[in-house]
Scaffold this active site. Structure first.
Site, short mmCIF file in Angstrom:
data_model
loop_
_atom_site.label_atom_id
_atom_site.label_comp_id
_atom_site.label_asym_id
_atom_site.label_seq_id
_atom_site.Cartn_x
_atom_site.Cartn_y
_atom_site.Cartn_z
N THR A 10 0.80 -1.40 -0.09
CA THR A 10 0.32 0.00 0.11
C THR A 10 0.89 1.45 -0.36
OG1 THR A 10 -1.82 0.80 1.28
CG2 THR A 10 0.15 0.09 2.16
N LYS A 15 -2.22 3.44 6.70
CA LYS A 15 -2.41 1.46 6.41
C LYS A 15 -1.33 1.06 7.51
CE LYS A 15 -6.18 0.75 3.57
NZ LYS A 15 -6.29 -0.20 2.72
N ASP A 72 -8.05 -5.41 1.57
CA ASP A 72 -8.84 -4.72 0.98
C ASP A 72 -9.93 -3.90 1.57
OD1 ASP A 72 -9.51 -2.75 -1.37
OD2 ASP A 72 -11.25 -4.39 -1.85
N SER A 73 -10.60 -3.19 1.98
CA SER A 73 -11.15 -2.80 2.98
C SER A 73 -12.63 -1.93 2.69
CB SER A 73 -10.59 -2.56 4.36
OG SER A 73 -10.47 -1.38 3.64
N PHE A 160 -10.71 7.55 10.05
CA PHE A 160 -10.87 7.76 8.73
C PHE A 160 -11.65 7.64 8.39
CE2 PHE A 160 -9.75 4.40 6.63
CZ PHE A 160 -8.99 4.13 7.08
N GLY A 161 -12.21 7.87 6.87
CA GLY A 161 -13.35 7.31 6.40
C GLY A 161 -14.60 6.97 6.95
N HIS A 188 -11.90 -4.22 11.81
CA HIS A 188 -12.13 -5.37 10.82
C HIS A 188 -10.40 -5.57 10.21
CE1 HIS A 188 -12.06 -1.22 9.75
NE2 HIS A 188 -12.27 -1.58 7.87
N ARG A 189 -9.79 -5.20 10.33
CA ARG A 189 -8.49 -5.35 9.91
C ARG A 189 -7.10 -5.61 11.49
NH1 ARG A 189 -7.89 -0.29 9.04
NH2 ARG A 189 -9.28 -0.15 6.62
P1 IMP Z 1 -8.98 1.05 0.39
O1 IMP Z 1 -8.14 1.03 0.76
O2 IMP Z 1 -9.28 0.62 -0.96
O3 IMP Z 1 -9.26 -0.37 1.65
O4 IMP Z 1 -10.28 1.45 0.57
C1 IMP Z 1 -11.15 1.36 1.62
C2 IMP Z 1 -12.10 2.04 2.11
O5 IMP Z 1 -12.94 1.88 2.68
C3 IMP Z 1 -11.71 3.54 2.38
O6 IMP Z 1 -11.50 4.87 1.93
C4 IMP Z 1 -12.66 3.91 4.02
O7 IMP Z 1 -14.13 4.58 3.95
C5 IMP Z 1 -13.16 2.71 4.27
N1 IMP Z 1 -12.94 2.13 5.37
C6 IMP Z 1 -11.70 1.41 4.99
N2 IMP Z 1 -11.23 0.64 6.77
C7 IMP Z 1 -12.15 1.53 7.29
C8 IMP Z 1 -12.32 2.22 8.43
O8 IMP Z 1 -11.43 1.46 9.06
N3 IMP Z 1 -13.18 3.19 8.85
C9 IMP Z 1 -13.65 3.47 8.07
N4 IMP Z 1 -13.77 3.95 6.76
C10 IMP Z 1 -12.85 2.77 6.32
#
Ligand code: IMP
Length: 215
Positions: A10, A15, A72-73, A160-161, A188-189
């Site tokens: 990544t 992350k 991936d999340s 975040f997110g 989840h991570r």
């Molecule tokens: P990735 O970087 O492709 O895994 O994108 C995952 C997206 O899911 C992120 O941009 C967030 O919007 C959301 N996301 C994943 N993990 C989290 C978390 O721990 N908290 C809040 N949002 C998350």
């Protein structure tokens, strides 16, 4: 024990930090994509978290010749049939094109889509799939989930997110309010990585993550 190299696939420094902290007790020499600036971008084109994580880990292992760990999340909301799912990062892209949407764009769109949905029907879960690919082609995967609800309005400034709108009934708080220490226990991570750490420990004992270098 000598430290074995592992590339975290990544470019997201947040992350990398989170994963590095969770892996700190293993004898690994962690690298990230920042250590390989010439690698091409790897698009996320799969239809599942597992497919995206596996593709990223496989490509980075093949390009670097080293074991690679990718995650991936995203967020799955029951009332939306599992959306935004693998599109979580791009959920509000229609509003901000061609720029990627901000975290706030994304959770605001989610609150709007859920307007009128009663509290009892706002179940959601964060999902994380982690994949470990070895240069010899072997692939290992682990999944972690964190259940919760979508709040009626945002609260908290950490994380975040979608964290400000992810309500944890057992804490009476959103994920953006509970702090990183709590988040790293139930996220989840963290849960996906706990499963993957068993695999990493076994591979380290077998010497399957070589070549190794002094710690
Ligand atoms: P990735 O970087 O492709 O895994 O994108 C995952 C997206 O899911 C992120 O941009 C967030 O919007 C959301 N996301 C994943 N993990 C989290 C978390 O721990 N908290 C809040 N949002 C998350």
């Amino acid at each position: 024990m000598a430290a074995a190299p592992l590339v975290i696939a990544t470019k997201n420094p947040g992350k990398v930090r989170e994963l590095a902290e969770l892996l700190a007790d293993l004898p690994l020499k962690l690298l990230s994509l920042a250590d390989f600036p010439d690698l091409p971008d790897i698009p996320e084109e799969g239809e599942t978290f597992a497919a995206n994580a596996a593709a990223k880990a496989r490509q980075v292992a093949a390009l670097t010749g080293l074991p690679a760990l990718a995650d991936d999340s995203g967020l799955e909301v029951a009332a939306l049939g599992g959306r935004p799912g693998v599109y979580s990062a791009r959920y509000a892209a229609d509003r901000t094109a061609p720029l990627p949407p901000t975290d706030e764009d994304n959770w605001r769109k989610l609150l709007e889509e859920l307007e009128g949905v009663p509290e009892a029907e706002r179940q959601a879960r964060f999902v994380c799939e982690i994949a470990l690919a070895l240069p010899d082609g072997r692939l290992f995967q682990a999944r972690g989930e964190c259940p919760g609800m979508i709040a009626l309005e945002p609260r908290g400034r950490e994380g975040f997110g979608y964290d400000p709108v992810f309500w944890l009934p057992q804490y009476g708080a959103t994920m953006a309010e509970v702090g990183l220490e709590v988040k790293n226990r139930l996220s989840h991570r963290a849960r996906a990585l706990a499963g993957m750490k068993e695999t990493l420990r076994r591979l380290l004992l077998e010497g399957a993550l070589g070549p190794s270098s002094p710690a």
